[in-house]
Design a protein around this motif. Structure first.
Motif, PDB file in Angstrom:
ATOM      1  N   MET A  95      87.575  69.678  75.466  1.00 46.14           N
ATOM      2  CA  MET A  95      86.460  68.834  75.012  1.00 46.14           C
ATOM      3  C   MET A  95      85.386  68.780  76.089  1.00 46.14           C
ATOM      4  O   MET A  95      85.662  68.850  77.266  1.00 46.14           O
ATOM      5  N   ALA A  96      84.159  68.661  75.625  1.00 44.76           N
ATOM      6  CA  ALA A  96      83.047  68.574  76.573  1.00 44.76           C
ATOM      7  C   ALA A  96      82.225  67.326  76.259  1.00 44.76           C
ATOM      8  O   ALA A  96      82.024  66.984  75.094  1.00 44.76           O
ATOM      9  N   LYS A  97      81.781  66.680  77.309  1.00 50.81           N
ATOM     10  CA  LYS A  97      80.923  65.507  77.125  1.00 50.81           C
ATOM     11  C   LYS A  97      79.488  65.984  77.019  1.00 50.81           C
ATOM     12  O   LYS A  97      79.026  66.753  77.858  1.00 50.81           O
ATOM     13  N   ILE A  98      78.819  65.552  75.983  1.00 51.84           N
ATOM     14  CA  ILE A  98      77.419  65.936  75.872  1.00 51.84           C
ATOM     15  C   ILE A  98      76.580  64.705  75.585  1.00 51.84           C
ATOM     16  O   ILE A  98      77.080  63.691  75.088  1.00 51.84           O
ATOM     17  N   SER A  99      75.307  64.855  75.893  1.00 50.31           N
ATOM     18  CA  SER A  99      74.385  63.755  75.652  1.00 50.31           C
ATOM     19  C   SER A  99      73.027  64.352  75.340  1.00 50.31           C
ATOM     20  O   SER A  99      72.631  65.364  75.923  1.00 50.31           O
ATOM     21  N   MET A 100      72.352  63.798  74.398  1.00 49.79           N
ATOM     22  CA  MET A 100      71.025  64.310  74.047  1.00 49.79           C
ATOM     23  C   MET A 100      70.232  63.197  73.387  1.00 49.79           C
ATOM     24  O   MET A 100      70.761  62.124  73.100  1.00 49.79           O
ATOM     25  N   THR A 101      68.951  63.478  73.181  1.00 50.69           N
ATOM     26  CA  THR A 101      68.125  62.507  72.482  1.00 50.69           C
ATOM     27  C   THR A 101      67.977  62.968  71.036  1.00 50.69           C
ATOM     28  O   THR A 101      67.584  64.104  70.797  1.00 50.69           O
ATOM     29  N   VAL A 102      68.331  62.108  70.116  1.00 48.81           N
ATOM     30  CA  VAL A 102      68.152  62.448  68.706  1.00 48.81           C
ATOM     31  C   VAL A 102      67.261  61.390  68.065  1.00 48.81           C
ATOM     32  O   VAL A 102      67.586  60.195  68.097  1.00 48.81           O
ATOM     33  N   ASN A 103      66.154  61.822  67.548  1.00 51.23           N
ATOM     34  CA  ASN A 103      65.158  60.922  66.953  1.00 51.23           C
ATOM     35  C   ASN A 103      64.813  59.772  67.894  1.00 51.23           C
ATOM     36  O   ASN A 103      64.720  58.612  67.487  1.00 51.23           O
ATOM     37  N   GLY A 104      64.676  60.125  69.163  1.00 53.50           N
ATOM     38  CA  GLY A 104      64.216  59.146  70.136  1.00 53.50           C
ATOM     39  C   GLY A 104      65.313  58.311  70.762  1.00 53.50           C
ATOM     40  O   GLY A 104      65.060  57.562  71.700  1.00 53.50           O
ATOM     41  N   LYS A 105      66.523  58.424  70.242  1.00 53.48           N
ATOM     42  CA  LYS A 105      67.609  57.624  70.804  1.00 53.48           C
ATOM     43  C   LYS A 105      68.573  58.516  71.567  1.00 53.48           C
ATOM     44  O   LYS A 105      68.888  59.625  71.120  1.00 53.48           O
TER      45      LYS A 105
END
Lengths: 778, 165, 153, 265
Positions: free
Chosen positions: B1-11
């Motif tokens: 498993m990999a931890k990911i983070s991104m902005t989706v629709n500003g959040k």
């Protein structure tokens, strides 16, 4: 009535939801604790299954269950029935082989489901599927439509003794043969009507759940109205009470005739849910959809026409082989006669018709109804015969058609179908006018200067719309002032919410924003629900709504009279308000009163709601017709055909919403052009493998394949239904293919090429040119 | 498993995903935003289009782990919070650029991308630019008209209305 | 899909013929072959990885020699199961004729695939089959040339 | 898709190390071919080494008579680059015809070149312009690079760093796209530099190739008519359900003529 009523181009109510990502399709349904289904499918088109060993697969991580045909048969699951019926002239009925939901003893097409795997995840299911050992013994396969009836063709069903499941004829062949012998001129043509893959953009999907407390199973799946599907599963396959099953179709991403079939996967999703404690979800990818959705068309035809000295038709003969695939889907074996045969002759007066259909099995995916279902095929045949007739007599395509058009209505076709109305010569003239036929030669010269050959082609069509002759709609008044329509039809892109709202606005004065369309749930849809296909929703559902509205007004007058203390016969109704003397009362008030027994006249019961079960007279359909005119440029160096001008005049009867009718016509045109130009379903004729099972190989029409299309109407309201409507959805699929082929052949006139089968791929066109140049024209 | 983070629709959103998880699966299954659709397996149909760092891409052909740290906008992120449609969405409605609605989210995302890159694209260009998006219902005519009108509306703030016969 | 070819092998016909039965030779010559095991005089099982561009499919299957007319001709027939990818099969009719100390090897081969490989890979199937057949006979000739030259018969 | 280890490389050196260490690793560039293949379970690499974010692999520059495009430069960037449009407009045209806009936003010149799909556009550009492929180990001339169906001169673990295009006097690219996929059934890049002419063809054969006879004729007279009667032998070309070898052979001539006309336009 006014700006929201009939005839207005009302923007769709559905759109705001669909445009913002708030549509809800089956794949958007996720139930608590759901597990995943994966179907292992046959890689062989024809093979004997000697053994299936699921031991290793069952031991794989995450696997919950694996089912094969042995399991479903042991559990009493019946084969999927085919309700179509037809007989040969001698009374031999259609051969109906058993179709088990999972392959039994043999696989008969590549893609046939062999095992159902239920696992904790899709990947676990796929992993396990690779561990299932199946001992296949490959058998000779056949896919080539023109060869299916041959004596030496490999047999799909041994017990049948040939692949011909039915040989149906209108009459003895000899009757027309005699006419052909004495005719002034005859023309003959062999052609293939290419197989198409429907490809709604939403791939196959289903979710199912069983509630042990209530004993009920719910199936979520896209459809065109699921009532018939779920009833068949209950009554004829699982042998359970119909009320123990429920089918819900949410937003459905396109149908085109192929959706409401009792697919094996749906049967299995219902059956397995009843064996499992957790909900099931299955989502096919596109490749799986290609081999599990029914396909359309696929006919091989020999047609001929006999003319008198004036170029008037004396008789038409049509002998068609229909490739029904490996098993019978719902209507695959009969659509050529019931859909196409009925209107054979199309816009032309055909005094004598010989129509013969051999419905033949093959080792391919089953075929069934797809956009037009038999009508595009016969329209194509008739148009090609008219064109060849014009050439034989040395007269224009226009003149040939005008000499043969049906001009008096109602007109009884050779198969007894009553064409109610139309203005065929007028529609043709209007097309030539709107399409600037007169200016063609100038445009042709201009194309020539660019090295392109320009041609112009006509496709005149008549189709029979309406489908099954019953439908039911219910109108219900809510306490909050909303009016709900419980529909037996099922909108899957046609904008019924908008159009039905227009009808309620027209007939009851209800504001469109207060109307809510409820559809696609077998628990709440009316008993007489049938569904949406064959351009029937306005004609059947729309008329039912109109008549329900009329009953509401009649009942409302009595209640309003009671409220206003006016004689009901003196109450009038206009734009949502009942008037009596100097008083008036709104429909909303009357509807509310109808729910309060104290406010009702004596002996009357509420509520105001009405359901109308509309049963059309006999089998009468309606007959949309029209003329499509295409100008195409052919690049003689590469064989590429490009549409450069397209004018369509359609008679769809009364137009309820021109925005939506335009959309229906344009969508049909795109599928018609797809068939004629790019959609090439290729099977390997030796192995029966479908070679075009992705959008990489199967050409889907793209935006760049079309010019702006001029759409116009020459509306002749149908006298056979209250609204005067005629279907619109199949128009383009009928008119566009012959128009395009004729435009291309006209462009190639200098080479004298007589015929090229669809789709007109560049290489095929180039080869035809090469053959013509070397004196070997087709 | 990999931890990911991104902005989706500003959040900002994050999650634990298997490397094989596609961006579209992350959006649909992990974030529960189902407006982005899947229509094919081969990157042809475009139903899954989203904006990725400001450009239209096919979210079925990017791994979620690749998108770690990126800025994603989906169809749910176009309209204003009060429900006012984006000019391109309004144009699709005005010009009947949709029927069943399945290809529509991807179509609209690509349309916005076209309008940004080629604000004055002519009909032929729009048709070419739509090559990666398949619609089976509309015959594209309403879509092409919508892209041109929506493009104009994005620049001028005024949506030209359809002139209906 | 039909393929054919002709190769001159600088080795005697019997030596060439015997090599067709040799699992070690087959392993060396079948492109991507991981293992070949002899299950009878004329039958073998094999594991083969077919790598074409991004595709890398593992097949397990059987190879058998049919229509044997020793040492002149036979048909090499193979069928492999690639799991979810589908299956591949092919056969090559091989004819040997002596030409002095050399052997002329002629072959005509057919190949087909089924399942997913056929459904989505059709554009590449024929060229891949041709490439694999060419590669097999190229390697076979190279191997025989070397073997004959080293005198290990 | 089967599972795999995902590794994002920060540099070319790291990527080379990771691919060497991996059991059965695969380089992930734009992923436009690889990811759909993995989705179909038609490959099962142990590791994916993502090179898409390596900064040193991005960029377009012109130095003297050479246009250099780094490997991870996307088709969209090549298509819209003012440098490319000025130096070799035909290359901008080529890049703008690959796939569709969304694919061009992801796909890269290095990925496409290394994949060497017989129907991809870049191989025609590379061969027809006489480019040099720079790897982390060496420089490879275009003529030596494409060796067969999906086969290149790249060795295991060798990564493309950049493609160097000599800037010609004139060049033209045209493709005859397949109706369904948009891939080249036949694509031709013709370039002229001084009296040297190169004709690079993709889509027609197992790999991109030159047509010396056409080059010689065009070196004498650089007009479409000069090659109108030169036919490429069909027996060396691909044949499949979409186009026979005979038709492809015909297209080589037709498309080459049009590419010459485009170069002259």
């Amino acid at each position: 009535m006014g700006q929201y009523g009939i005839g207005q181009p009302i923007r769709r109510k559905e759109d705001a939801r669909l445009l913002t990502g708030n549509g809800r399709y089956t794949d958007d349904v996720n139930l608590d604790g759901q597990v995943y289904v994966y179907f292992l499918r046959s890689p062989y088109a024809h093979a004997k299954i000697n053994a299936i060993d699921t031991t290793d697969a069952l031991a794989a991580p995450g696997v919950i269950a694996i089912y094969t045909s042995a399991d479903i048969i042991a559990d009493g699951v019946k084969p999927i029935p085919c309700e179509a019926n037809a007989k040969s002239l001698k009374g031999v009925p259609l051969f109906k082989p058993p179709r088990h939901a999972l392959a039994f003893e043999r696989v008969r097409y590549a893609g046939e489901p062999v095992a159902m795997i239920i696992a904790e995840s899709v990947n676990a299911g796929k992993d396990a599927s690779e561990l299932i050992q199946i001992d296949y013994e490959e058998l000779p396969a056949i896919a080539d439509t023109s060869r299916l009836a041959d004596a030496d063709a490999p047999l799909v069903w041994d017990t049948l003794g040939s692949n011909v499941g039915l040989h149906w004829e209108t009459q003895e062949s000899a009757v027309s043969e005699a006419i052909f012998k004495s005719a002034h001129k005859t023309v003959e043509l062999k052609l293939l009507n290419n197989r198409l893959v429907g490809n709604p953009m939403e791939p196959r999907c289903a979710v199912s759940e069983h509630d042990p407390k209530t004993g009920r199973t719910t199936l979520y799946a896209p459809s065109q109205g699921g009532r018939r599907v779920i009833n068949a599963i209950a009554k004829e396959i699982l042998n359970v009470p119909p009320q123990s099953l429920r089918m819900i179709s949410l937003d459905t991403g396109g149908g085109f005739g192929i959706r409401s079939k009792t697919y094996p996967e749906l049967v299995l999703m219902v059956w397995a849910a009843r064996k499992q404690t957790r909900p099931l979800k299955w989502r096919a990818d596109r490749g799986e959809t290609f081999v599990s959705d029914v396909h359309g068309r696929d006919q091989s035809t020999k047609a001929s026409a006999a003319f008198d000295k004036d170029g008037k038709l004396l008789a038409v003969r049509n002998e068609t082989i229909v490739n029904v695939g490996a098993y019978l889907s719902e209507n695959g074996a009969i659509l050529a006669m019931m859909g196409g045969g009925k209107i054979m002759g199309t816009a032309y007066d055909v005094p004598v018709l010989y129509f013969s259909v051999k419905s033949c099995f093959s080792n391919t995916v089953p075929t069934d109804t797809y956009r037009g279902a038999g009508r595009p095929e016969v329209n194509f045949i008739m148009e090609r015969l008219m064109e060849l007739g014009a050439q034989a007599f040395g007269i224009s395509s226009i003149e040939m058609r005008k000499r043969n058009f049906i001009r008096e209505f109602p007109y009884k076709t050779q198969m007894g179908c009553l064409i109610d109305s139309g203005d065929f010569p007028g529609t043709l003239d209007m097309t030539l006018d709107k399409g600037d036929y007169a200016g063609f030669e100038k445009r042709k010269a201009e194309s020539k200067a660019r090295g392109k050959l320009r041609g112009i082609g006509i496709g005149y069509y008549v189709e029979g719309a309406g489908g099954r002759p019953v439908e039911e709609m219910r109108v219900r008044f809510e306490k909050d002032g909303k009016v709900k329509i419980f529909a037996g039809t099922f909108s899957h892109g046609q904008g019924h919410d908008t159009v039905y709202s227009q009808l309620l606005n027209e007939y009851l004065g209800v504001d469109a924003s207060k109307v809510e369309l409820i559809q696609g749930d077998s628990d709440t849809s009316p008993k007489g629900a049938v569904g949406t296909f064959g351009s029937r929703s306005s004609m059947m559902g729309g008329v039912a709504i109109k008549r329900a509205s009329e009953a509401i007004v009649e009942k409302g007058k009595k209640i309003a009279g009671h409220l206003m203390q006016t004689e009901p016969s003196k109450v009038t109704f206009k734009e949502g308000v009942f008037h009596g003397g100097t008083s008036s009362v709104t429909l909303e008030v009357v509807a509310r009163a109808a729910q309060d027994p104290s406010k009702l006249p004596e002996g009357m019961e509420g509520p105001l709601d009405e359901s109308y079960y509309y049963e059309r007279q006999g089998e009468s359909q309606n007959f949309p017709n029209g003329c499509h005119l295409i100008e195409a440029e052919v690049d003689p160096d590469t064989g590429t055909v490009e549409i450069v001008k397209f004018t369509a005049i359609d008679d769809c009867g009364t137009v309820l919403n021109p925005l939506i009718v335009d959309g229906q016509v344009l969508g049909g045109i795109a599928q018609g052009i797809g068939q004629a130009l790019v959609e090439n379903t290729i099977f390997d004729n030796e192995t029966g493998q479908l070679l075009t099972a992705s959008f990489m190989d199967y050409g889907m029409p793209r935006a760049s394949d079309f010019p702006m299309i001029g759409i116009h109407f020459n509306s002749v309201p149908s006298p056979t239904n209250d609204l005067g409507v005629k279907g619109a959805g199949e128009a383009g699929a009928c008119g566009a293919p012959p128009a395009l082929v004729h435009a291309a052949l006209d462009a190639l006139k200098e080479y004298g090429i007589r015929h090229i089968d669809m789709p007109l791929t560049p290489e095929k066109v180039w080869r035809a040119i090469q053959a013509a140049k070397s004196g070997k024209a087709a | 498993m990999a931890k990911i983070s991104m902005t989706v629709n500003g959040k900002t959103v994050s999650g634990d995903v298997e490397p094989r998880t596609l961006l579209v699966q992350f959006i649909r299954e992990h974030l529960g935003m189902t407006g982005t659709h899947v229509g094919c397996d081969t990157s042809q149909c475009g139903a899954c289009n989203v904006h990725y760092n400001g450009e239209a891409v096919k979210s079925c052909t990017i791994l979620a782990v690749q998108a770690d740290g990126s800025d994603v906008v989906t169809i749910e992120g176009l309209a204003k919070p009060d429900g006012t449609l984006h000019p391109m969405q309004a144009a699709f409605r005005e010009y009947h650029g949709l029927q069943c609605g399945y290809c529509t989210p991807g179509m609209v995302m690509v349309a916005v991308d076209i309008a940004r890159r080629l604000p004055c694209a002519d009909e032929a260009t729009v048709r070419e630019e739509l090559y990666g998006n398949i619609c089976r219902c509309t015959g594209y005519q309403g879509i092409v008209e919508a892209v041109m009108a929506g493009s104009e509306a994005m620049q001028t703030g005024v949506l030209p209305l359809k002139d209906h016969h | 899909m039909d393929m054919s070819g002709e190769q001159r092998i600088p080795a005697p016909q019997q030596m060439v013929w015997d090599s067709l039965y040799d699992p070690e030779v087959l392993k060396l010559c079948i492109p991507g072959c991981d293992s070949v095991e002899k299950t009878s005089e004329t039958e073998f099982t094999a594991k083969v990885v077919v790598a074409v561009g991004p595709v890398k499919a593992k097949f397990t299957g059987d190879v058998s020699l049919l229509d044997i007319d020793a040492p002149n001709s036979c048909t090499i027939s193979g069928k492999g199961n690639g799991g979810i990818a589908g299956f591949g099969k092919g056969n090559a009719k091989v004819e040997l004729t002596a030409d002095g100390n050399d052997t002329i090897l002629k072959y005509t081969a057919q190949a087909s695939v089924g399942g997913k490989l056929a459904q989505i890979g059709a554009r590449l199937v024929d060229s891949t089959a041709k490439k694999l057949a060419d590669e097999f006979f190229k390697r076979f000739v190279a191997h025989m040339t070397e073997k004959a030259a080293s005198g290990r018969a | 898709m089967y599972n795999f280890e995902y590794r994002r490389a920060q540099s070319v050196a790291e990527a080379a190390k990771l691919i060497k260490e991996a059991d059965d690793g695969k380089i992930l560039a734009g992923g436009m071919t690889l990811i759909p293949t993995l989705k179909q379970r038609l490959a099962q690499p142990s590791d994916l080494i993502d090179i898409g974010k390596i900064a040193e692999l991005k960029g377009i520059s012109v130095s003297g008579k050479t246009l250099t495009i780094k490997a991870m430069t996307r088709h969209f960037d090549v298509h819209s680059s003012p440098e490319v449009k000025k130096a070799i407009p035909a290359l901008a045209v080529l890049a703008g015809g690959i796939g569709d806009p969304s694919v061009r936003h992801r796909g890269t010149i290095g990925g496409s070149t290394a994949n060497a799909d017989p129907a991809a556009d870049y191989p025609a550009g590379i061969v027809g312009l006489g480019a040099t492929i720079e790897t982390n180990k060496r420089k490879i001339a275009a003529d030596d690079f494409f060796t067969g169906l999906f086969e290149t001169a790249l060795e295991p673990g060798e990564l493309i760093i950049a493609v160097h295009f000599p800037i010609p006097d004139k060049a033209g690219y045209l493709k005859f796209a397949h109706l369904a996929s948009g891939y080249a059934t036949c694509g031709v890049m013709v370039s002229k530099t001084g009296n040297q002419v190169r004709v690079g063809v993709t889509g027609a054969g197992p790999n991109a190739f030159r047509v010396p006879e056409m080059e010689a004729a065009l070196a004498k007279t650089f007009t479409p008519d000069a090659i109108a009667n030169i036919k490429y032998p069909a027996d060396e070309l691909l044949s499949d359900m979409h186009a026979s070898a005979e038709y492809r052979a015909h297209l080589v001539t037709v498309i080459a003529k049009r590419a010459v006309a485009a170069a002259l336009a």
